[in-house]
Write a protein that holds these residues in place. Structure first.
Motif, PDB file in Angstrom:
ATOM      1  N   GLU A  55      -9.349  -3.292   4.180  1.00 37.81           N
ATOM      2  CA  GLU A  55      -9.992  -1.679   4.567  1.00 37.81           C
ATOM      3  C   GLU A  55     -10.104  -2.934   5.926  1.00 37.81           C
ATOM      4  N   GLN A  56     -11.137  -3.143   5.570  1.00 41.57           N
ATOM      5  CA  GLN A  56     -11.329  -4.377   7.302  1.00 41.57           C
ATOM      6  C   GLN A  56      -9.884  -4.806   8.236  1.00 41.57           C
ATOM      7  N   MET A  57      -8.778  -4.915   7.473  1.00 40.76           N
ATOM      8  CA  MET A  57      -8.010  -5.339   8.523  1.00 40.76           C
ATOM      9  C   MET A  57      -7.106  -3.927   9.079  1.00 40.76           C
ATOM     10  N   VAL A  58      -7.854  -2.661   8.743  1.00 40.86           N
ATOM     11  CA  VAL A  58      -7.205  -1.593   9.729  1.00 40.86           C
ATOM     12  C   VAL A  58      -6.886  -2.085  11.143  1.00 40.86           C
ATOM     13  N   ASP A  59      -6.523  -1.947  11.556  1.00 32.34           N
ATOM     14  CA  ASP A  59      -6.813  -2.830  12.857  1.00 32.34           C
ATOM     15  C   ASP A  59      -5.379  -2.098  14.013  1.00 32.34           C
ATOM     16  N   GLY A  60      -5.215  -0.276  14.106  1.00 35.03           N
ATOM     17  CA  GLY A  60      -4.446  -0.359  14.264  1.00 35.03           C
ATOM     18  C   GLY A  60      -2.873  -0.095  14.484  1.00 35.03           C
ATOM     19  N   HIS A  61      -2.978  -0.619  12.941  1.00 27.81           N
ATOM     20  CA  HIS A  61      -1.876  -0.831  11.540  1.00 27.81           C
ATOM     21  C   HIS A  61      -2.585   0.261  10.167  1.00 27.81           C
ATOM     22  N   ASN A  62      -1.213   0.549   9.851  1.00 27.39           N
ATOM     23  CA  ASN A  62      -1.960   1.342   8.339  1.00 27.39           C
ATOM     24  C   ASN A  62      -1.860  -0.299   7.638  1.00 27.39           C
ATOM     25  N   VAL A  63      -2.412  -0.286   6.612  1.00 26.00           N
ATOM     26  CA  VAL A  63      -3.044  -1.200   5.889  1.00 26.00           C
ATOM     27  C   VAL A  63      -2.437   0.056   4.029  1.00 26.00           C
ATOM     28  N   GLU A  64      -1.296  -1.444   3.539  1.00 28.43           N
ATOM     29  CA  GLU A  64      -1.558  -0.665   1.600  1.00 28.43           C
ATOM     30  C   GLU A  64      -2.272  -2.441   1.176  1.00 28.43           C
ATOM     31  N   LEU A  65      -2.741  -2.447  -0.009  1.00 32.32           N
ATOM     32  CA  LEU A  65      -2.733  -3.302  -0.349  1.00 32.32           C
ATOM     33  C   LEU A  65      -2.323  -2.585  -2.293  1.00 32.32           C
ATOM     34  N   TRP A  66      -1.778  -4.304  -2.714  1.00 30.80           N
ATOM     35  CA  TRP A  66      -0.810  -3.993  -3.764  1.00 30.80           C
ATOM     36  C   TRP A  66      -1.466  -5.756  -4.573  1.00 30.80           C
ATOM     37  N   GLU A  67      -1.727  -5.540  -5.827  1.00 34.07           N
ATOM     38  CA  GLU A  67      -1.483  -6.258  -6.623  1.00 34.07           C
ATOM     39  C   GLU A  67      -0.409  -6.425  -7.929  1.00 34.07           C
ATOM     40  N   HIS A  68       0.421  -7.760  -6.801  1.00 32.01           N
ATOM     41  CA  HIS A  68       1.932  -7.363  -7.572  1.00 32.01           C
ATOM     42  C   HIS A  68       2.719  -6.423  -7.722  1.00 32.01           C
ATOM     43  N   ALA A  69       2.934  -5.785  -8.681  1.00 29.57           N
ATOM     44  CA  ALA A  69       3.576  -4.318  -8.581  1.00 29.57           C
ATOM     45  C   ALA A  69       2.540  -3.243  -8.535  1.00 29.57           C
ATOM     46  N   ARG A  70       1.378  -3.376  -8.689  1.00 28.70           N
ATOM     47  CA  ARG A  70       0.265  -2.500  -8.680  1.00 28.70           C
ATOM     48  C   ARG A  70      -0.160  -1.830  -7.170  1.00 28.70           C
ATOM     49  N   ARG A  71       0.417  -0.424  -6.234  1.00 31.51           N
ATOM     50  CA  ARG A  71      -0.501   0.040  -5.590  1.00 31.51           C
ATOM     51  C   ARG A  71      -1.671   0.096  -5.463  1.00 31.51           C
TER      52      ARG A  71
END
Length: 65
Positions: free
Chosen positions: A34-50
């Motif tokens: 969430e801290q990486m959201v800076d002008g872009h959307n961010v998706e977080l994944w663990e292998h094939a699990r969003r």
């Protein structure tokens, strides 16, 4: 430690960058991503699990031509 990957998503909906994260649990990975959201959307994944998607909340300022 679990291995996660955060993807920065461009305005066209495609991934523009991937960042590897090693965190102890999903909650810690969510906070870092969430801290990486800076002008872009961010998706977080663990292998094939969003795990989460964080929307860019910044609005582009209107600049008349």
């Amino acid at each position: 430690m679990a291995h996660y990957r955060a993807y920065l998503i461009g305005c066209d909906g495609h991934s523009i960058k991937a960042v590897d994260l090693n965190c102890t649990a999903d909650d810690a990975a969510r906070k870092r991503a969430e801290q990486m959201v800076d002008g872009h959307n961010v998706e977080l994944w663990e292998h094939a699990r969003r795990i989460a998607r964080f929307a860019n909340k910044q609005e582009q300022p209107f600049s008349p031509v």
